[in-house]
Scaffold this motif. Structure first.
Motif, PDB file in Angstrom:
ATOM      1  N   THR A  77       0.819  -1.208   0.000  1.00 44.19           N
ATOM      2  CA  THR A  77       0.000   0.000   0.000  1.00 44.19           C
ATOM      3  C   THR A  77       0.857   1.265   0.000  1.00 44.19           C
ATOM      4  O   THR A  77       0.635   2.176  -0.792  1.00 44.19           O
ATOM      5  CB  THR A  77      -0.952   0.004   1.210  1.00 44.19           C
ATOM      6  N   ALA A  78       1.836   1.323   0.884  1.00 47.95           N
ATOM      7  CA  ALA A  78       2.638   2.545   1.026  1.00 47.95           C
ATOM      8  C   ALA A  78       3.615   2.749  -0.125  1.00 47.95           C
ATOM      9  O   ALA A  78       3.809   3.879  -0.582  1.00 47.95           O
ATOM     10  CB  ALA A  78       3.408   2.519   2.352  1.00 47.95           C
ATOM     11  N   PHE A  79       4.227   1.672  -0.611  1.00 50.22           N
ATOM     12  CA  PHE A  79       5.289   1.799  -1.603  1.00 50.22           C
ATOM     13  C   PHE A  79       4.818   1.514  -3.027  1.00 50.22           C
ATOM     14  O   PHE A  79       5.588   1.622  -3.969  1.00 50.22           O
ATOM     15  CB  PHE A  79       6.460   0.872  -1.265  1.00 50.22           C
ATOM     16  N   LYS A  80       3.549   1.130  -3.176  1.00 49.69           N
ATOM     17  CA  LYS A  80       2.964   0.877  -4.507  1.00 49.69           C
ATOM     18  C   LYS A  80       3.790  -0.137  -5.309  1.00 49.69           C
ATOM     19  O   LYS A  80       4.086   0.068  -6.481  1.00 49.69           O
ATOM     20  CB  LYS A  80       2.821   2.176  -5.305  1.00 49.69           C
ATOM     21  N   VAL A  81       4.160  -1.222  -4.668  1.00 59.48           N
ATOM     22  CA  VAL A  81       4.914  -2.282  -5.334  1.00 59.48           C
ATOM     23  C   VAL A  81       3.963  -3.431  -5.672  1.00 59.48           C
ATOM     24  O   VAL A  81       2.884  -3.538  -5.084  1.00 59.48           O
ATOM     25  CB  VAL A  81       6.091  -2.784  -4.463  1.00 59.48           C
ATOM     26  N   PRO A  82       4.339  -4.306  -6.598  1.00 62.58           N
ATOM     27  CA  PRO A  82       3.485  -5.441  -6.957  1.00 62.58           C
ATOM     28  C   PRO A  82       3.291  -6.405  -5.781  1.00 62.58           C
ATOM     29  O   PRO A  82       4.162  -6.539  -4.920  1.00 62.58           O
ATOM     30  CB  PRO A  82       4.256  -6.131  -8.084  1.00 62.58           C
ATOM     31  N   GLN A 107       3.688   6.999   5.467  1.00 57.22           N
ATOM     32  CA  GLN A 107       2.523   6.159   5.163  1.00 57.22           C
ATOM     33  C   GLN A 107       2.777   4.716   5.594  1.00 57.22           C
ATOM     34  O   GLN A 107       1.877   4.054   6.117  1.00 57.22           O
ATOM     35  CB  GLN A 107       2.195   6.213   3.673  1.00 57.22           C
ATOM     36  N   PHE A 108       3.998   4.237   5.383  1.00 61.16           N
ATOM     37  CA  PHE A 108       4.318   2.872   5.807  1.00 61.16           C
ATOM     38  C   PHE A 108       4.277   2.757   7.321  1.00 61.16           C
ATOM     39  O   PHE A 108       3.680   1.825   7.862  1.00 61.16           O
ATOM     40  CB  PHE A 108       5.683   2.431   5.261  1.00 61.16           C
ATOM     41  N   TYR A 109       4.920   3.674   8.028  1.00 62.04           N
ATOM     42  CA  TYR A 109       4.938   3.623   9.496  1.00 62.04           C
ATOM     43  C   TYR A 109       3.511   3.593  10.047  1.00 62.04           C
ATOM     44  O   TYR A 109       3.165   2.750  10.878  1.00 62.04           O
ATOM     45  CB  TYR A 109       5.664   4.829  10.098  1.00 62.04           C
ATOM     46  N   GLU A 110       2.690   4.534   9.591  1.00 60.90           N
ATOM     47  CA  GLU A 110       1.315   4.626  10.085  1.00 60.90           C
ATOM     48  C   GLU A 110       0.478   3.432   9.637  1.00 60.90           C
ATOM     49  O   GLU A 110      -0.278   2.865  10.433  1.00 60.90           O
ATOM     50  CB  GLU A 110       0.676   5.933   9.614  1.00 60.90           C
ATOM     51  N   GLY A 111       0.593   3.065   8.376  1.00 60.90           N
ATOM     52  CA  GLY A 111      -0.184   1.949   7.844  1.00 60.90           C
ATOM     53  C   GLY A 111       0.171   0.628   8.496  1.00 60.90           C
ATOM     54  O   GLY A 111      -0.710  -0.205   8.775  1.00 60.90           O
ATOM     55  N   LEU A 112       1.465   0.428   8.759  1.00 63.01           N
ATOM     56  CA  LEU A 112       1.883  -0.816   9.404  1.00 63.01           C
ATOM     57  C   LEU A 112       1.300  -0.905  10.812  1.00 63.01           C
ATOM     58  O   LEU A 112       0.751  -1.941  11.195  1.00 63.01           O
ATOM     59  CB  LEU A 112       3.407  -0.914   9.452  1.00 63.01           C
TER      60      LEU A 112
END
Length: 136
Positions: free
Chosen positions: A30-35, A83-88
């Protein structure tokens, strides 16, 4: 890519570990928009005497659910990292009942030349990945 190194205290069930790893992957995608198939995770379980993590004097309470996540990745923007910190923290709370005070994250950045996914090739540098990405 990214490579996720997860450190936990011993004692979780296989189902709890699966939920934890799936949650970490979801937050990263979600945060890094990777596959979705960008999945590289290593989970290490530690005896309590072998795993210490205080709070750098920030008065953050820790429990036996504490996890430490090391993210080895290409450079990411400040926005992506936040976004990664919060999303995780959000996904681990929802899926695993792990509070945000029990989640520590460290980013280790490297560049495209630092990755080979196999076959002795530098796929980022040689353009191999562009031909295998969905939609390309």
């Amino acid at each position: 890519m990214p490579l996720m190194k997860i450190h936990v205290l011993k004692g979780r069930t296989s189902a709890e570990i699966e939920q934890l790893l799936d949650g970490i992957h979801q937050a990263m995608v979600t945060a890094f928009k990777v596959p979705e198939r960008d999945l590289y995770q290593i989970l290490n379980e530690h005896e309590p005497a072998h795993f210490r993590a205080l709070d750098t004097g920030l008065d953050i309470p820790r429990t036996d659910k504490f996890i430490m996540v090391e993210v080895v990745t290409r450079p990411r923007s400040q926005t992506e990292k936040i976004q990664f910190y919060e999303g995780l923290c959000q996904v681990l709370h929802e899926r695993c009942d792990i509070g945000s005070s029990d989640v520590m994250i460290s980013m280790v950045e490297n560049t495209d030349e630092d990755w080979s996914f196999g076959l002795g090739r530098a796929q980022f540098l040689l353009g191999d990945l562009a031909t295998h990405r969905p939609g390309k």
